[in-house]
Write an enzyme that holds these catalytic residues in place. Structure first.
Site, PDB file in Angstrom:
ATOM      1  CG  HIS A   1      -2.162  -0.830   1.024  1.00 19.30           C
ATOM      2  ND1 HIS A   1      -2.877  -1.354   2.065  1.00 19.30           N
ATOM      3  CD2 HIS A   1      -2.796  -1.227  -0.103  1.00 19.30           C
ATOM      4  CE1 HIS A   1      -3.909  -2.039   1.587  1.00 19.30           C
ATOM      5  NE2 HIS A   1      -3.871  -1.981   0.280  1.00 19.30           N
TER       6      HIS A   1
ATOM      7  NE  ARG B   1      -6.147  -1.193  -8.451  1.00 18.60           N
ATOM      8  CZ  ARG B   1      -5.295  -0.228  -8.781  1.00 18.60           C
ATOM      9  NH1 ARG B   1      -5.703   1.038  -8.801  1.00 18.60           N
ATOM     10  NH2 ARG B   1      -4.051  -0.507  -9.102  1.00 18.60           N
TER      11      ARG B   1
ATOM     12  NE  ARG C   1      -9.799  -5.547 -10.284  1.00 15.65           N
ATOM     13  CZ  ARG C   1      -8.727  -5.284  -9.534  1.00 15.65           C
ATOM     14  NH1 ARG C   1      -7.559  -5.776  -9.867  1.00 15.65           N
ATOM     15  NH2 ARG C   1      -8.816  -4.512  -8.461  1.00 15.65           N
TER      16      ARG C   1
ATOM     17  CD  GLU D   1      -5.723 -10.828 -11.515  1.00 15.08           C
ATOM     18  OE1 GLU D   1      -5.595  -9.973 -10.622  1.00 15.08           O
ATOM     19  OE2 GLU D   1      -6.815 -11.350 -11.803  1.00 15.08           O
TER      20      GLU D   1
ATOM     21  CG  ASN E   1       0.782  -5.606  -8.856  1.00 15.97           C
ATOM     22  OD1 ASN E   1       1.732  -5.351  -9.580  1.00 15.97           O
ATOM     23  ND2 ASN E   1      -0.073  -4.686  -8.466  1.00 15.97           N
TER      24      ASN E   1
ATOM     25  CB  CYS F   1      -3.753  -3.228 -15.789  1.00 17.46           C
ATOM     26  SG  CYS F   1      -4.349  -4.792 -15.106  1.00 17.46           S
TER      27      CYS F   1
END
Length: 556
Positions: free
Chosen positions: A186, A288, A325, A415, A438, A486
């Site tokens: 974060h 998001r 998304r 992912e 990620n 992304c």
């Protein structure tokens, strides 16, 4: 004497200034027993403190806006977790004070996170921050936090909680360095959103003495302690040259020989749109939608509320591409009405698309709201599903989109390694792929994206990760479809060139990174990017891959 330390650079730029350390305090209350007739009063004190802290976190989120807002709202939900509050009540009922009951209940929950397959270990810093805020309020002492200073400084901390990072003043905090964290923590994400140079995962950073002058390079991850005048001049010159290069390149993303690479923005809600527009984003590559669902963990937002929020973003990009998304819940983003309780390993359980397919009414409402929000707008709407594992997942999502009457392109996020390995199969059901680097790194290397100790495996330069990107891009090219990135990998200008060379067709990132990526792409041809990509994939480690790509692109 000048010394050099190296962590993980997570936010571009150079900061030179004196060190100030994050305030710390021992917030463990004494263990003492209270009479039984005081339990109800202590329970009331605890609940009041919890509600006050939750309200403060929401207020900080509203003030910060954008990416920070949904992070802080999630923290507020953590503070109000019914099971935690029930545990506090139980502890007080058998004799604990309010503050000790809170402290011990959070300690037990902390241990549960550590035993939940470590995926949730990355939320321990957030949990500790919530606990400290509640205990500090009950004890009547100030919450330790960002130092009070009239002069600009470089902030050093063990880790930065979202509540602190979100409200950093960039005019005073020149940059920050943390001992913990990783490139997708974060703190890193919010640092990029603020445009503050930052380095994380630097062991021993806390040992740098208060007032020491340091130079921080947020691109390379280097920290120069007591830098010489020559080093300062060199870094300031490089920083000035970088800024000049940024302002000189405008317009759509492209290589120097005209190969188009659309540069899109990652947004967490309408609050992120102004920064994206200012940076010249050509659209949104990752919208998001979780921010809408965090207000109430017990039920989904109404269709009308969703339509209003989606339309606010869609209207900002007329003739642009907006990739939405659908709700990605589960794992570190549990929702009471959607995600199962007590999963032994939430990261490997029912999350993302799996949750939505188990609750088709929630998915149908979101898709219908997106369809209504786009009505009459000259926007290119694309909708994608998170955590797609195979063709069956992709088909189920595409079928749901059609049943909802959605007039948009349907896509799948890559992912999970299986999705990259079988990308061509998945593309028989959907029209585009979007790589979430990620999570793809996390699942490829079994390395929690929030844990600093395994940050080297979260490095997007890992050749194995680049191999999976290449497989996905090659499959999309063979099917005549698009494949974007992304994840946070797209925000690294050098890596953006490599991704382009691997065949990626668009790049989406935090708004602050767009000018850096645009300027770097504009200096290199597509052929150079392809050679850099080949050199990076031929390496055996992330560091070697980075150096190999740099050597190609710099002509060494």
């Amino acid at each position: 004497m000048e010394t050099t330390l190296r962590g993980v650079g997570v936010s571009h730029g150079v900061a030179i200034g004196e060190v100030r350390h994050m305030g710390t305090a021992v917030l463990e209350p004494p263990a003492k027993q209270i009479p039984a007739d005081e339990a109800e009063r202590e329970q009331g004190r605890a609940r009041q403190a919890v509600e006050a802290v939750a309200a403060d976190l929401v207020a900080r989120g509203n003030l910060a806006g954008g990416e920070a807002q949904h992070v802080l709202e999630a923290q507020a939900m953590m503070a109000q977790d019914p099971e935690l509050i029930a545990d506090v009540d139980r502890r007080i009922a058998v004799g604990s004070t309010a503050e000790r009951g809170v402290y011990d209940a959070f300690a037990a929950y902390r241990a549960l996170l550590a035993n939940a397959g470590e995926y949730l270990a990355g939320r321990v810093a957030d949990l500790d921050d919530v606990r400290n805020r509640i205990v500090a309020r009950l004890l009547g002492v100030p919450m330790p936090g960002v130092p009070d200073s009239d002069e600009p400084y470089v902030l050093i901390a063990r880790d930065l909680a979202p509540a602190d990072t979100a409200l950093l003043d960039p005019t005073l905090v020149l940059g920050f360095v943390t001992e913990e964290g990783g490139p997708t923590s974060h703190s890193a994400i919010l640092a990029r959103a603020l445009g503050v140079p930052a380095v994380v995962a630097l062991p021993g950073a806390g040992e740098i003495a208060e007032g020491t002058v340091v130079a921080v390079d947020g691109s390379t991850g280097e920290i120069f302690v007591e830098p010489s005048q020559e080093k300062r001049a060199e870094m300031e010159s490089a920083s000035a040259a970088r800024k000049a290069a940024l302002s000189a390149v405008t317009g759509p993303g492209a290589t120097s020989d005209g190969h188009k690479v659309p540069l899109l923005a990652n947004v967490g809600g309408p609050g992120d749109v102004p920064a994206a527009l200012e940076a010249g984003a050509e659209g949104v590559g990752l919208f998001r939608t979780e921010f809408l669902f965090l207000d109430d963990s017990k039920q989904a937002p109404s269709e009308e509320k969703q339509v209003e929020a989606y339309r606010a973003v869609l209207e900002a990009f007329p003739e642009g591409r907006v990739v939405v998304r659908v709700l990605d819940a589960g794992a570190d983003k549990p929702l009471e009405f959607l995600t199962p309780a007590d999963e032994p390993n939430p990261a490997l359980g029912v999350r993302g698309l799996r949750s939505l397919l188990d609750h088709p009414d929630v998915l149908r409402t979101q898709l219908t709201a997106l369809s209504r929000a786009a009505e009459g707008l000259p926007v290119y709407l694309e909708v994608m599903a998170p955590m797609v594992a195979d063709r069956a997942d992709a088909k189920a999502f595409a079928d749901a989109c059609r049943e909802a009457g959605l007039q948009a392109k349907f896509g799948a996020m890559v992912e999970i390694p299986s999705a990259a390995l079988r990308a061509r199969s998945i593309l028989q059901e959907v029209e585009f792929l979007s790589l979430g680097t990620n999570d793809l790194a996390q699942y490829t290397f079994a390395a929690d994206r929030q844990v600093g100790a395994v940050s080297r495996l979260q490095d997007p330069w890992q050749p194995a990760l680049l191999d999976l990107v290449a497989l996905s891009a090659e499959a999309a090219r063979a099917e005549g479809k698009s494949c974007g990135v992304c994840g946070e990998a797209a925000s690294d200008p050098l890596l953006a060139c490599v991704l382009t060379g691997l065949g990626v067709t668009s790049l989406s990132m935090g708004a602050a990174s767009i000018p850096y990526v645009r300027a770097t792409l504009a200096k290199h041809t597509l052929a150079q990017c392809e050679r850099a990509a080949s050199a990076a994939r031929a390496a055996d480690s992330a560091d070697e891959a980075r150096l190999a790509a740099h050597a190609v692109l710099s002509g060494e």
